[in-house]
Design an enzyme around this catalytic site. Structure first.
Site, PDB file in Angstrom:
ATOM      1  N   PHE A   1      -1.059  -0.483 -68.165  1.00  0.00           N
ATOM      2  CA  PHE A   1       0.220  -0.172 -67.178  1.00  0.00           C
ATOM      3  C   PHE A   1       0.647   1.212 -67.085  1.00  0.00           C
ATOM      4  CE2 PHE A   1       4.422   0.688 -65.583  1.00  0.00           C
ATOM      5  CZ  PHE A   1       4.354  -0.911 -64.489  1.00  0.00           C
TER       6      PHE A   1
ATOM      7  N   LYS B   1       9.416   8.738 -69.285  1.00  0.00           N
ATOM      8  CA  LYS B   1      10.426   8.359 -69.915  1.00  0.00           C
ATOM      9  C   LYS B   1      10.711   9.427 -70.924  1.00  0.00           C
ATOM     10  CE  LYS B   1       8.343   3.844 -69.193  1.00  0.00           C
ATOM     11  NZ  LYS B   1       7.294   3.529 -69.224  1.00  0.00           N
TER      12      LYS B   1
ATOM     13  N   ASP C   1      -2.156   8.399 -70.846  1.00  0.00           N
ATOM     14  CA  ASP C   1      -1.599   8.465 -69.984  1.00  0.00           C
ATOM     15  C   ASP C   1      -0.313   7.965 -71.745  1.00  0.00           C
ATOM     16  OD1 ASP C   1       0.941   7.093 -69.643  1.00  0.00           O
ATOM     17  OD2 ASP C   1      -0.055   5.771 -68.184  1.00  0.00           O
TER      18      ASP C   1
HETATM   19  C1  PLP Z   1       6.831   3.544 -67.244  1.00  0.00           C
HETATM   20  C2  PLP Z   1       5.320   3.505 -67.505  1.00  0.00           C
HETATM   21  C3  PLP Z   1       4.686   4.510 -66.578  1.00  0.00           C
HETATM   22  C4  PLP Z   1       4.872   4.452 -65.032  1.00  0.00           C
HETATM   23  O1  PLP Z   1       6.174   5.393 -65.395  1.00  0.00           O
HETATM   24  P1  PLP Z   1       7.382   5.679 -64.642  1.00  0.00           P
HETATM   25  O2  PLP Z   1       7.934   6.240 -64.267  1.00  0.00           O
HETATM   26  O3  PLP Z   1       8.407   3.990 -64.119  1.00  0.00           O
HETATM   27  O4  PLP Z   1       6.649   5.258 -62.925  1.00  0.00           O
HETATM   28  C5  PLP Z   1       3.189   4.482 -66.762  1.00  0.00           C
HETATM   29  N1  PLP Z   1       2.578   4.525 -67.135  1.00  0.00           N
HETATM   30  C6  PLP Z   1       2.869   4.477 -68.911  1.00  0.00           C
HETATM   31  C7  PLP Z   1       1.178   3.901 -69.848  1.00  0.00           C
HETATM   32  C8  PLP Z   1       3.686   3.468 -68.624  1.00  0.00           C
HETATM   33  O5  PLP Z   1       4.868   3.315 -69.768  1.00  0.00           O
END
Ligand code: PLP
Length: 398
Positions: A130, A244, A215
């Site tokens: 994701f 986050k 990521d």
């Molecule tokens: C939450 C998340 C995203 C996206 O972040 P947003 O602030 O919702 O755009 C991307 N990569 C990972 C691993 C995430 O947990």
């Protein structure tokens, strides 16, 4: 109460929180919920942390926003501190995780472009990943349910099965620019990437002139008990996306890169209106003040150990409810034997919050400031929830 006029994109639980204190969220009716979801790993220092409140308030009285047409001192200090505490030389600030990923993808493509390889724009990603909800990041994530109905998938993302080294090697072509991976898949169901696989990724990138992108939007900023999850594997990326926990609740993200990887990102190639504004920088710096203090990461690992042991014993006592416990630090997941939605509901009855994830997992991701006592309180509530679910399962099989 006025009738809402919102898009129907979210299936919301009927809970209305009015305020928060540390690991607690309080509803309009005054009910107290133990928050082991942290707004999806965002409230890294819990709710209403005094140092963050003070930083936000004092900056709010000075200047909120000036645009990136001017120098922003808070960006200078926060970028320096992130670079000094990571592999990176350079930072680009964003407002969200998806934007941090967009910047990471663009940085990798531009790097290949300025190195004389415009044909290298493909990024290899992994099933279950994701990376966000923009058009490029849904293509990177590759999940059919997020792509359906939104037109042609953005070109240049090649997906391979999670952990499949042969498929990965076969996917590398003369068009490949980079490999993108979460050190632990979050939304995918708390699936850790083995240390050896992380090391192999680094080697493959070095051997083939590719950039390695991590990521760490969910795994970063102390979530696993180290500032960044990749520290456990002893390898560093060329580019990393953060968001986050970095803002503790303020919308903030960042793309970090080595000077070499960022060499294509010259003046005018990329931009943002809000990213790195003074309010966000004040909060981001305040979050780091707390996270970089002595003992902060040790406390995460200590609490995690106790919490995890408790979860393991719940798994042993209620095998009909809990199948597996996994993750690192305070990025933990319970793979349920019953539907995860039922476990979430049973927890909610005990006034405890978690976050659902793929693979029938409930994420337990409390604020990183959680104490041992609060972790024990969480275990006690989970035990009650599991007891009730186990009784239901008994009746079914009787
Ligand atoms: C939450 C998340 C995203 C996206 O972040 P947003 O602030 O919702 O755009 C991307 N990569 C990972 C691993 C995430 O947990």
């Amino acid at each position: 109460m006025a009738e809402a006029a919102l898009f129907d994109t979210f299936a919301r639980a009927p809970l209305r929180f009015e305020r928060g204190e540390g690991v607690w969220l309080v509803t309009e009716k005054g009910e107290r919920y133990l928050d082991f979801g942290s707004g999806v790993a965002v409230n890294s220092l819990g709710h209403a942390h005094p140092h963050l409140v003070e930083a936000l308030k004092s900056q709010a009285e000075k200047v909120w926003h000036v645009s990136n047409l001017y120098e922003v001192p808070g960006q200078e200090s926060l970028s320096r501190r992130l670079a000094d505490n990571s592999f990176a030389d350079k930072v680009f600030f964003t407002n969200s995780g998806a934007e941090a990923l967009e910047c990471s993808i663009k940085t990798a493509r531009r790097y290949q472009y300025v190195k004389g390889h415009p044909e290298r724009f493909h990024i290899i990603t992994f099933e279950g990943a994701f990376h966000g909800r923009t058009l490029a990041t849904i293509a990177a994530g590759g999940q059919a349910k997020y792509l359906e109905g939104f037109g042609p998938k953005v070109e240049g993302f090649d997906q391979v099965p999670f952990g499949d080294l042969d498929a990965l090697k076969a996917a590398i072509t003369e068009k490949t620019a980079a490999i993108l991976i979460e050190p632990i898949q979050g939304e995918g169901g708390i699936r850790p990437v083995p240390k050896e696989f992380m090391q192999t990724l680094r080697q493959l990138c070095d051997d083939n002139g590719l950039l390695l992108i991590f990521d760490e939007v969910q795994t970063g900023m102390g979530r696993t008990g180290k500032l960044f999850a990749h520290e456990y594997a002893g390898v560093t990326p060329d580019i990393m996306a953060l968001a986050k926990g970095i803002g503790g609740g303020y919308p903030l993200g960042a793309c970090l890169a080595t000077a070499e990887a960022a060499s294509g990102m010259t003046a005018g190639t990329h931009g943002t209106t809000y990213g790195g504004n003074p309010l966000g920088m004040a909060v981001g710096n305040a979050v780091l003040d707390v996270m970089l203090a002595d003992g902060f990461m040790e406390n995460i690992r200590d609490v995690s150990l106790i919490f995890r042991q408790g979860l393991a014993s719940l798994k042993d006592r209620f095998p009909e409810v809990i199948e597996d416990v996994r993750g690192e630090g305070l990025l933990l997941g319970v793979k349920a034997k019953v539907p995860a939605a039922e476990l979430m509901l049973a927890m909610r009855d005990e006034k405890m919050l978690g976050i659902p994830a793929g693979d029938n997992v409930v994420r337990l991701i409390p604020p990183l400031t959680v104490t041992v006592e609060e972790a024990r309180e969480g275990l006690a509530r989970l035990e009650k929830a599991a007891e009730k679910l186990a009784a239901v399962e008994m009746k079914k099989s009787a």
